[in-house]
Design a protein around this motif. Structure first.
Motif, PDB file in Angstrom:
ATOM      1  N   ALA A 222       0.889  -1.159   0.000  1.00  0.00           N
ATOM      2  CA  ALA A 222       0.000   0.000   0.000  1.00  0.00           C
ATOM      3  C   ALA A 222       0.922   1.201   0.000  1.00  0.00           C
ATOM      4  O   ALA A 222       2.075   1.113   0.458  1.00  0.00           O
ATOM      5  CB  ALA A 222      -0.913   0.027   1.219  1.00  0.00           C
ATOM      6  N   ASP A 223       0.457   2.313  -0.524  1.00  0.00           N
ATOM      7  CA  ASP A 223       1.304   3.499  -0.537  1.00  0.00           C
ATOM      8  C   ASP A 223       1.297   4.145   0.844  1.00  0.00           C
ATOM      9  O   ASP A 223       0.404   3.920   1.669  1.00  0.00           O
ATOM     10  CB  ASP A 223       0.837   4.490  -1.602  1.00  0.00           C
ATOM     11  CG  ASP A 223       2.007   5.236  -2.242  1.00  0.00           C
ATOM     12  OD1 ASP A 223       3.026   5.425  -1.549  1.00  0.00           O
ATOM     13  OD2 ASP A 223       1.897   5.617  -3.421  1.00  0.00           O
ATOM     14  N   SER A 224       2.319   4.928   1.091  1.00  0.00           N
ATOM     15  CA  SER A 224       2.472   5.604   2.383  1.00  0.00           C
ATOM     16  C   SER A 224       2.907   7.040   2.137  1.00  0.00           C
ATOM     17  O   SER A 224       3.768   7.287   1.275  1.00  0.00           O
ATOM     18  CB  SER A 224       3.522   4.875   3.232  1.00  0.00           C
ATOM     19  OG  SER A 224       3.763   5.546   4.445  1.00  0.00           O
ATOM     20  N   PRO A 225       2.314   7.986   2.885  1.00  0.00           N
ATOM     21  CA  PRO A 225       1.268   7.788   3.903  1.00  0.00           C
ATOM     22  C   PRO A 225      -0.111   7.592   3.274  1.00  0.00           C
ATOM     23  O   PRO A 225      -0.284   7.762   2.076  1.00  0.00           O
ATOM     24  CB  PRO A 225       1.316   9.101   4.700  1.00  0.00           C
ATOM     25  CG  PRO A 225       1.761  10.112   3.683  1.00  0.00           C
ATOM     26  CD  PRO A 225       2.742   9.402   2.781  1.00  0.00           C
ATOM     27  N   GLY A 226      -1.055   7.190   4.132  1.00  0.00           N
ATOM     28  CA  GLY A 226      -2.441   7.100   3.717  1.00  0.00           C
ATOM     29  C   GLY A 226      -2.977   5.713   3.475  1.00  0.00           C
ATOM     30  O   GLY A 226      -4.175   5.503   3.472  1.00  0.00           O
ATOM     31  N   ARG A 227      -2.107   4.754   3.221  1.00  0.00           N
ATOM     32  CA  ARG A 227      -2.509   3.377   2.931  1.00  0.00           C
ATOM     33  C   ARG A 227      -3.447   3.291   1.720  1.00  0.00           C
ATOM     34  O   ARG A 227      -4.387   2.500   1.695  1.00  0.00           O
ATOM     35  CB  ARG A 227      -3.152   2.698   4.147  1.00  0.00           C
ATOM     36  CG  ARG A 227      -3.142   1.181   4.041  1.00  0.00           C
ATOM     37  CD  ARG A 227      -3.590   0.483   5.297  1.00  0.00           C
ATOM     38  NE  ARG A 227      -3.405  -0.959   5.175  1.00  0.00           N
ATOM     39  CZ  ARG A 227      -3.575  -1.839   6.151  1.00  0.00           C
ATOM     40  NH1 ARG A 227      -3.966  -1.421   7.347  1.00  0.00           N
ATOM     41  NH2 ARG A 227      -3.382  -3.125   5.950  1.00  0.00           N
ATOM     42  N   GLY A 228      -3.196   4.114   0.738  1.00  0.00           N
ATOM     43  CA  GLY A 228      -3.972   4.068  -0.487  1.00  0.00           C
ATOM     44  C   GLY A 228      -3.281   3.264  -1.562  1.00  0.00           C
ATOM     45  O   GLY A 228      -2.268   2.588  -1.328  1.00  0.00           O
ATOM     46  N   ALA A 229      -3.843   3.312  -2.761  1.00  0.00           N
ATOM     47  CA  ALA A 229      -3.268   2.611  -3.901  1.00  0.00           C
ATOM     48  C   ALA A 229      -1.914   3.197  -4.260  1.00  0.00           C
ATOM     49  O   ALA A 229      -1.632   4.368  -3.975  1.00  0.00           O
ATOM     50  CB  ALA A 229      -4.217   2.713  -5.092  1.00  0.00           C
ATOM     51  N   PRO A 230      -1.044   2.409  -4.882  1.00  0.00           N
ATOM     52  CA  PRO A 230       0.217   2.964  -5.366  1.00  0.00           C
ATOM     53  C   PRO A 230      -0.022   4.205  -6.219  1.00  0.00           C
ATOM     54  O   PRO A 230      -0.932   4.241  -7.053  1.00  0.00           O
ATOM     55  CB  PRO A 230       0.791   1.810  -6.199  1.00  0.00           C
ATOM     56  CG  PRO A 230       0.275   0.580  -5.516  1.00  0.00           C
ATOM     57  CD  PRO A 230      -1.125   0.951  -5.106  1.00  0.00           C
ATOM     58  N   GLY A 231       0.782   5.236  -5.959  1.00  0.00           N
ATOM     59  CA  GLY A 231       0.616   6.504  -6.649  1.00  0.00           C
ATOM     60  C   GLY A 231      -0.095   7.554  -5.844  1.00  0.00           C
ATOM     61  O   GLY A 231      -0.107   8.732  -6.219  1.00  0.00           O
TER      62      GLY A 231
END
Length: 280
Positions: A222-231
């Motif tokens: 997961a992307d960081s920060p935020g735990r969203g999608a990559p990007g």
């Protein structure tokens, strides 16, 4: 751009949650994924009725989705209640009751990875006793995993979101993996390398990959920060995945991130449809 050789599996406990549980495998398949992973889907009970197990098994099979990873019972997820196996009393007993249920369900779907969340430190409990209990329960879990041809996964979480969880670094989780392997002699315990949690802990991810890939049994992103999608954050996920492949990792990469708001196809816009199916 990620390598076309990377095998992705999508976590349907975090993604496709706009659908009821039994509809999520079909939703994942419709989005192009043929492999999924799950947290324990019944957080209120470690031992659901056979009909519930059968219904989920049927939904996975009907959708043509392969189950690649399953958590043992770990309480309510996501949230501060992380894990049960090191918590003395009822929670530890619930974990123990779940071990064979989860292992047998995984085996029925040829799932080869079972994840055991270590459990929080709890007020009034001696940390030494919690660690002793954890090792005892992890050895039971490792033996059950071995019985069904699976590996036992142990992961580090991140301290900002799980302040009472004791495994908040790659070395801490790897040390537990080594203790379990020493205790059982089975050598089937492995590190679950969750790049989001490690990034949130401020670890040097290229160094983690270089040092610990050999003992890694599963990767989650997961992307960081935020735990969203990559990007959506600051991690160079494609570079990290390339480093993993160079280090010899050829296993599953779990998409364990939060969907967009509102959830929908945009959650996967970063990953071209032809790269989503493991059987491509």
């Amino acid at each position: 751009m990620v390598s076309p050789d990377t095998r992705f599996t999508v976590n349907i406990s975090l993604l496709f949650t706009e659908f009821p549980l039994l509809e999520r495998p079909a939703a994942a398949a419709a989005a192009g994924f043929d492999a999924v992973e799950l947290w324990w889907p019944w957080p209120d009970t470690p031992t659901p009725e056979a009909a519930e197990l059968d219904a989920l098994r049927g939904a996975l099979r009907d959708a043509g989705t392969r189950l690649t990873g399953l958590n043992f019972y770990a309480g309510q997820l996501p949230g501060p209640d992380r894990g049960a196996l090191s918590v003395p009393g009822e929670e530890s007993d619930r974990f123990r009751a779940n071990i064979d249920v989860a292992a047998d369900f995984a085996a029925s779907l040829e799932c080869r990875a079972l994840n055991a969340l270590y459990g929080n430190r709890v007020e009034g409990a001696d940390p030494v006793e919690q660690d002793r209990l954890a090792l005892e329960n992890l050895t039971y879990a490792a033996r059950a995993a071995d019985r069904v041809g699976a590996v036992l996964l142990v992961e580090a979480l991140n301290k900002p979101e799980s302040p009472h969880y004791p495994l908040v670094s790659a070395p801490a989780a790897v040390e537990v993996v080594q203790r379990v392997n020493a205790a059982t002699g089975l050598d089937n315990a492995r590190f679950l390398m969750d790049l989001y949690h490690l990034a949130m802990n401020g670890e040097d991810l290229p160094e983690v990959i270089e040092r610990h890939t050999a003992l890694t049994g599963h990767v989650q992103i997961a992307d960081s920060p935020g735990r969203g999608a990559p990007g959506t954050g600051s991690l160079d996920v494609a570079d990290l995945l390339a480093r993993l492949r160079k280090a010899g990792y050829d296993g599953w990469v779990g998409l364990e991130y939060k969907p967009g708001d509102p959830p929908g196809p945009q959650s996967f816009a970063w990953l071209p449809v032809p790269l989503r199916a493991s059987g491509r």
